[in-house]
Design an enzyme around this catalytic site. Structure first.
Site, short mmCIF file in Angstrom:
data_model
loop_
_atom_site.label_atom_id
_atom_site.label_comp_id
_atom_site.label_asym_id
_atom_site.label_seq_id
_atom_site.Cartn_x
_atom_site.Cartn_y
_atom_site.Cartn_z
N CYS A 328 72.48 39.54 28.52
CA CYS A 328 72.93 40.66 29.55
C CYS A 328 72.58 42.14 28.91
O CYS A 328 71.41 42.26 29.35
CB CYS A 328 74.93 41.11 29.05
SG CYS A 328 75.55 40.75 30.82
N HIS A 426 76.25 34.53 29.58
CA HIS A 426 76.88 34.52 28.50
C HIS A 426 77.50 32.90 27.94
O HIS A 426 77.54 32.08 29.36
CB HIS A 426 78.14 35.10 28.41
CG HIS A 426 78.41 37.09 28.58
ND1 HIS A 426 77.22 37.46 27.54
CD2 HIS A 426 78.26 37.82 29.97
CE1 HIS A 426 77.70 38.88 28.07
NE2 HIS A 426 77.33 38.49 29.55
#
Length: 480
Positions: A328, A426
């Site tokens: 991310c 994630h």
């Protein structure tokens, strides 16, 4: 409602343990936290976001995630401001002082969510936030006593004996809060006790006598609790399982670190040792992998990364043939350029990335919140995770993706030599196949241990621990 004498006293864990204990008794239980402040968030099936502590508590209940479990989520940004998420959606940002004016408007959403959950459950276990004694924040409070009194929910106060001064924590709380608030507290719990409990019997009696609240439990340290994810970033500074394996993974702790529970499945692996690198330390030369986790303030964290000299350490690591993974915000840092023209994360601007992937990122106000399912582009290892990010990443490097999503879209990027990679997904390492693939690339092998099963065992252990050291029958009578 479980409130604390301070932060990190164990509220989240006690709520999770109670949720699992009452579920094991056959009750339909749901968790609730009126207001949470955390950059560790989870994505709900309908594309909202809640604190990850509530996601763990929902797992303890065997319940699907709902935005109503955490109707107000504050995600700290640079300086003293925070992004405000209400019932799963971003509604704005505010400085700490300005947020006080938001709170009266948010109480309605909090009570609405609580009412929806109450209609679906036999029992709701509520978690407070921070300290019940923060009288400077009491006006228009929605996180602790303000909610408890508005909803008519009885309160149990938790103190942490491990940090010292627990008698003052509980008695001091009674002395500073309003009598009407004190009347909501039905008893106290002392958490994180070590040693012979008989040696603190006089302490329990003194607290009960001075506060007027009955003692409801003295809870010893629970070893299995360390296997559950920590919600707050300062939990990274406390002792957590890190392994003692031959594969050292270095993780720099940056000010805006987010969704660091991506690391937890790796802690399960005997071959892995995780080094959390703090300010003032160097990235260890013996690391086989440097993992850059998520960030709520990517450009500011990239500047902090450089101030620490970690960019120099990382370049040396790559020259030695080391591996790098960015997740991310960490993925965004690995590219050539980051742009924030609209000032989404703070002041508008642009920064040079670390230049390890041939991609660039532009931050926009549109937030991607969605489950993510697919497989690794290289070896087909399956994964199931989620995306939670602002902006988009593009460039020639995206032609060599790390992942292929179930709908055929390419996701992430991998360098030409295969040693540097990044992704927005994630939860990758929760999957056995993903961990095994990573460890094979690093010269090790996966243990075959299921992360999900380890979490379930830990939740059951915590529930049994609370059953042994608290009167859960009495707590049920309070709830009724």
């Amino acid at each position: 409602m479980i409130q604390g004498s301070g932060s990190d006293v164990g509220k989240s864990l006690i709520v999770a343990g109670l949720c699992r204990a009452y579920r094991n008794r056959g009750l339909k239980v749901l968790p609730f936290k009126p207001q949470n402040m955390s950059n560790n968030a989870a994505v709900t099936p309908d594309g909202g976001e809640i604190g990850r502590a509530q996601a763990m508590q929902a797992l303890a209940c065997g319940a699907p995630l709902s935005v109503d479990m955490n109707p107000v989520l504050l995600k700290p940004q640079t300086g003293n401001g925070a992004q405000i998420v209400v019932q799963g959606k971003v509604v704005g940002t505010a400085a700490a002082r300005d947020y006080q004016q938001w709170k009266p408007k948010l109480l309605g959403a909090v009570l609405d969510s609580f009412s929806k959950l109450a209609a679906k459950a036999d029992l709701i276990v509520v978690e407070g936030a921070g300290s019940a004694s923060e009288v400077n924040l009491r006006q228009n409070d929605i996180a602790n006593m303000g909610f408890a009194r508005a909803a008519g929910v009885p309160v149990i106060l938790v103190g942490d004996i491990d940090r010292g001064g627990v008698i003052a924590q509980i008695v001091g709380t009674k002395s500073v809060i309003a009598p009407e608030d004190a009347a909501m507290i039905q008893g106290f719990i002392i958490n994180k006790f070590r040693g012979d409990p008989t040696l603190f019997a006089d302490g329990m009696a003194f607290i009960a006598q001075r506060s007027g609240w009955p003692a409801l439990g003295l809870i010893p340290f629970c070893a299995e609790a360390a296997l559950l994810p920590a919600e707050d970033s300062f939990g990274l500074s406390t002792a957590r399982p890190k392994g003692r394996g031959k594969i050292l993974i270095a993780v720099p702790i940056l000010p805006g670190i987010a969704n660091f529970d991506d690391l937890d499945p790796l802690r399960l692996e005997p071959d892995v040792e995780i080094a959390m690198v703090r300010s003032g330390e160097v990235l260890p030369a013996e690391a086989r992998l440097v993992l850059l986790p998520g960030s709520k303030t990517t450009i500011a964290d990239l500047a902090a990364f450089r101030r620490e000299g970690w960019d120099i350490d990382l370049a040396a690591h790559v020259r030695r043939g080391g591996h790098v993974i960015g997740l991310c915000g960490g993925y965004q840092m690995l590219g050539r350029t980051l742009r924030d023209p609209a000032g989404v994360e703070g002041p508008s601007g642009e920064a040079a990335g670390l230049g390890l992937l041939d991609v660039e990122t532009e931050l926009t106000g549109d937030k991607t919140l969605a489950p993510a399912v697919g497989a690794s582009a290289a070896d087909g290892a399956p994964f199931k995770g989620y995306e939670m990010h602002l902006g988009r990443t593009f460039g020639p490097g995206c032609a060599a993706p790390l992942l292929i999503l179930a709908d055929g879209r390419r996701e992430g990027a991998v360098s030409a030599d295969g040693r540097v990679s990044g992704s927005y997904v994630h939860g990758l390492f929760s999957e056995l196949a993903q961990r095994a693939s990573l460890l094979a690339r690093l010269g090790g092998e996966g243990s075959g241990l299921s992360y999900e099963a380890s979490i379930e065992r830990a939740l059951d252990a915590v529930a049994n621990h609370l059953e042994s050291h608290m009167d859960l029958d009495h707590l049920l009578t309070l709830a009724s």
